[in-house]
Scaffold this motif. Structure first.
Motif, PDB file in Angstrom:
ATOM      1  N   LYS A 126      -2.337  -7.910   0.625  1.00  2.79           N
ATOM      2  CA  LYS A 126      -2.388  -7.136   1.886  1.00  2.79           C
ATOM      3  C   LYS A 126      -2.536  -5.650   1.607  1.00  2.79           C
ATOM      4  O   LYS A 126      -3.368  -4.961   2.219  1.00  2.79           O
ATOM      5  N   ASP A 127      -1.723  -5.132   0.672  1.00  3.89           N
ATOM      6  CA  ASP A 127      -1.784  -3.707   0.343  1.00  3.89           C
ATOM      7  C   ASP A 127      -3.154  -3.331  -0.231  1.00  3.89           C
ATOM      8  O   ASP A 127      -3.701  -2.265   0.072  1.00  3.89           O
ATOM      9  N   TYR A 128      -3.685  -4.197  -1.057  1.00  2.78           N
ATOM     10  CA  TYR A 128      -4.998  -3.944  -1.666  1.00  2.78           C
ATOM     11  C   TYR A 128      -6.089  -3.943  -0.595  1.00  2.78           C
ATOM     12  O   TYR A 128      -6.980  -3.076  -0.604  1.00  2.78           O
ATOM     13  N   GLU A 157      -1.119  -5.335   8.584  1.00  4.80           N
ATOM     14  CA  GLU A 157       0.217  -5.107   8.028  1.00  4.80           C
ATOM     15  C   GLU A 157       1.275  -5.863   8.829  1.00  4.80           C
ATOM     16  O   GLU A 157       2.179  -6.492   8.251  1.00  4.80           O
ATOM     17  N   ASN A 216      -5.960  -0.760   1.456  1.00  4.25           N
ATOM     18  CA  ASN A 216      -6.530   0.347   0.687  1.00  4.25           C
ATOM     19  C   ASN A 216      -8.054   0.281   0.697  1.00  4.25           C
ATOM     20  O   ASN A 216      -8.740   1.309   0.828  1.00  4.25           O
ATOM     21  N   VAL A 224       1.795  -9.998  -0.406  1.00  4.95           N
ATOM     22  CA  VAL A 224       1.987  -8.592  -0.029  1.00  4.95           C
ATOM     23  C   VAL A 224       1.065  -7.689  -0.851  1.00  4.95           C
ATOM     24  O   VAL A 224       0.493  -6.726  -0.333  1.00  4.95           O
TER      25      VAL A 224
END
Length: 227
Positions: free
Chosen positions: A122-124, A28, A127, A119
């Motif tokens: 990155k979030d995926y 992150e 998760n 982004v």
């Protein structure tokens, strides 16, 4: 006093969860540093990568000592071998976060590098990694298989980002440097997705003794590392 075998397994599990949390934090922060052009944060991420390297060594050492001391078989042995594999894979995820920051630190460009798809990737990925570690902690082979399948979506996101950057270059050659610098971090996130998918495969093996397609993923990761 010699610890009980179950206590050692619990300790190793807790160490892996902490290592995964640090990898998530690093990923992150790496994307945040890159998109914001934050040099100081990038340097912090690079420096903190050493902590992940040390955690891998410590976890492997605990696993090897447990094997030597208790001579586990079957499920217990698979669990320790899986822990060693997961720590190695997490270290590679941490490396990829560090490499994203290296791009920023070596760049001659100043300012932000905003990109929505980066982004989203990155979030995926974060998760995926969270679910992979939950599947390990809860011995959930169904969730582990889902993590393995999630990698396909991350591959698609990378292809989408890559095509959009190529389009920008074709529209105006002046976009070459910025577009290229965005493609490389996206590729590192995609590689980390492959690694996390292989964690899902390892968890399935730990629980059931069966594999998904570990060999295929390992070959893909190895070939990418040579690029």
């Amino acid at each position: 006093m010699i610890k009980k075998f179950d206590e050692i397994l619990k300790e190793i599990e807790e160490d892996l969860m902490k290592m995964a949390d640090l990898c998530i934090e690093q990923t992150e922060n790496a994307v945040k540093a890159f998109t914001n052009g934050d040099i100081e944060l990038a340097k912090q991420v690079r420096k903190k990568d050493n902590e992940i390297d040390l955690m891998e060594i410590e976890i492997e050492d605990k696993c090897v000592k447990a094997i030597a001391l208790y001579h586990p078989v079957s499920g217990d042995l698979r669990e320790l071998m899986t822990a060693i594999k997961i720590s190695s894979k997490l270290e590679k995820v941490g490396d990829n976060a560090s490499k994203i920051c290296r791009i920023l630190l070596k760049s001659n460009m100043k300012g932000e590098r905003k990109n929505e798809l980066l982004v989203v990737m990155k979030d995926y990925l974060v998760n995926m990694l969270r679910n992979a570690m939950i599947s390990f902690k809860n011995r959930d082979d169904k969730l582990a298989r889902e993590v393995y399948e999630m990698d396909k979506r991350l591959d698609d996101l990378y292809e989408q980002l890559y095509r959009s950057m190529i389009s920008k270059i074709l529209e105006d050659p002046k976009n070459l440097t910025l577009a290229t610098e965005i493609i490389f971090p996206a590729k590192y996130l995609e590689r980390s997705g492959n690694i996390v998918a292989s964690i899902g495969d390892r968890v399935v093996y730990m629980i059931t003794g069966e594999r998904i397609k570990e060999e295929e993923l390992e070959e893909k990761i190895c070939n990418e590392d040579k690029q």
